[in-house]
Design an enzyme around this catalytic site. Sequence first.
Site, PDB file in Angstrom:
ATOM      1  N   SER A 259       0.810  -1.214   0.000  1.00  0.00           N
ATOM      2  CA  SER A 259       0.000   0.000   0.000  1.00  0.00           C
ATOM      3  C   SER A 259       0.850   1.274   0.000  1.00  0.00           C
ATOM      4  CB  SER A 259      -0.932   0.017   1.208  1.00  0.00           C
ATOM      5  OG  SER A 259      -0.192  -0.080   2.410  1.00  0.00           O
ATOM      6  N   ASP A 496      -2.004   6.140  12.062  1.00  0.00           N
ATOM      7  CA  ASP A 496      -1.253   5.690  10.899  1.00  0.00           C
ATOM      8  C   ASP A 496      -0.018   6.571  10.731  1.00  0.00           C
ATOM      9  OD1 ASP A 496      -0.225   4.851   8.517  1.00  0.00           O
ATOM     10  OD2 ASP A 496      -2.051   5.120   7.343  1.00  0.00           O
ATOM     11  N   HIS A 499       1.873   5.294   6.426  1.00  0.00           N
ATOM     12  CA  HIS A 499       1.512   5.820   5.112  1.00  0.00           C
ATOM     13  C   HIS A 499       1.668   7.337   5.115  1.00  0.00           C
ATOM     14  CE1 HIS A 499      -0.442   1.869   5.418  1.00  0.00           C
ATOM     15  NE2 HIS A 499      -0.209   1.788   4.118  1.00  0.00           N
TER      16      HIS A 499
END
Length: 531
Positions: A259, A496, A499
């Site tokens: 990702s 997070d 990312h």
Amino acid sequence: MEKQRSFSLKSTRFLVFSFTISSSLIFLVFLFTWVIKSNPSIHRETHFQFNKPLFNHKPITIESSSSFSSNGSVQSVNHSTHFLKPENESRSVKFSVFKQIQRQESEGEVVEDGDGDGDGDGDGEIEDAEEDTPAPTMEEDIEVDDKLELLKEHKELKMTKVSSVDEFKAQGDGKMEEKKMNGCDVTKGKWVYDESYPLYTNGSCPFIDEGFNCGTNGRQDKDYMKWKWQPQDCDFPRFNAAKMLDLISGKRLVFVGDSINRNQWESMLCMLMSAVKDPKKVYETHGRRITKEKGNYSFKFVDYKCTIEYYVSHFLVHESKARIRQKRRPTLRIDAIDHGSSKWKGADIVVFNTAHWWSHFKTKAGINYYQEGNQVHPKLDVSTAFRKALMTWAGWVDRHINPRKTRVFFRNLAPSHFRGGLWNSGGHCMEATWPLNDTSGMEYPEKNRIVEEVILQMKTPVTLLNVTGVSAYRIDGHPSIYGKKPGTRYSSNIQDCSHWCLPGVPDTWNEILFFHLQSKEKSKYHSKFRL
């Protein structure tokens, strides 16, 4: 009389023998001189062949940051890194990034998409995979004459590698040295505050999925969008979407990986859209909307007859299942390429990555998880497994990628910035709204070194996009709690910090990619390693 005659005969024989030898030597000297004069280029041609720079003929490009040393030390260039628009020192958080990464890898998994729902299995469970069958055998794309030429070039390349390694060992300092051939090293520089950034906005790009759309999800501060990477030795070209579209006109640009690569792929789509006159002429060929759940996408830019594609592959090798003690359990076939590899073939530009998922609990523990053939290893070290998987990937690239058609890139590790715990134990980065001033104490990741060593053994030219040092300062660039829209379900204990928000740091990775694509096909740098 007898004695006098005998002496006379011996003298005559000696004179004849001496004359014969002298005449022969004189003849050989004249003959050698004549040969040299009639072929004056022999010596020069031989010398040229041994000193011809073979990397210009068959380049392997390792764009590695000299800000790090191979033994883990940080060079002084990072210490001089600073930011324009100085603010209160307290806005810049200081801590050792890679010590956090190492602890994170040793204690737990890295969550995919930061919230436990990443790509269908945020809890670390592998999705249902195909049956445990060998990776498909494919016919090679390279014709026979191309193969013979590649074999010849590969032999020459091995000679160059041996020379480089021996020359580097002679230095005796154990550090990576980059020889600057032409241009500049884009991995050494500083982040500069620039009001003209970002290159696009959340509102202007429809391709940012919820997990990366920090502005729409409620993030109020905007400074994280305003930073531009400035290499220290050159003027870094601003990304030009029109030129990029011209470069890839009629081609396939493919991103393959986890990702984090989807992060970069979405960034590329957004950056290119700024040059598109009619947005309706850009569409997903299967009618899919970008989400975490779907793994494969292909966006067509009609006016340029090109596609920008993404294929999910967490490990680049095949996620499978095997029967262990009467139960079928997930395994990772480190000797078989991902079954989706047939979709990667034929791309004109392909950007690979893997690293993020090699830290979750199953890969880190390595217990009854790694599989080769019919054997499931009871326990295997993650570094050994990572190397084996990369060798499997490298073998596939060398067999199935035609370097005369396809330019291959490998993007290395993009660091996480969890503080105060891991992703699932209170780790956070929400307070950071400014880049780090200092990253002293960080260590060059072992995974990066393994990637570099594997690439050096390949016959196919691979350009390494080294984003580790560039991204290490950007603790402010992660979604943190802004990976979901306000009011949707999420745990305040889960942030997070792996990312990246868009617009943001992945835009710089694509600017570096653009820089390389604009460069000549020949390598502008080569690296020498102490192996």
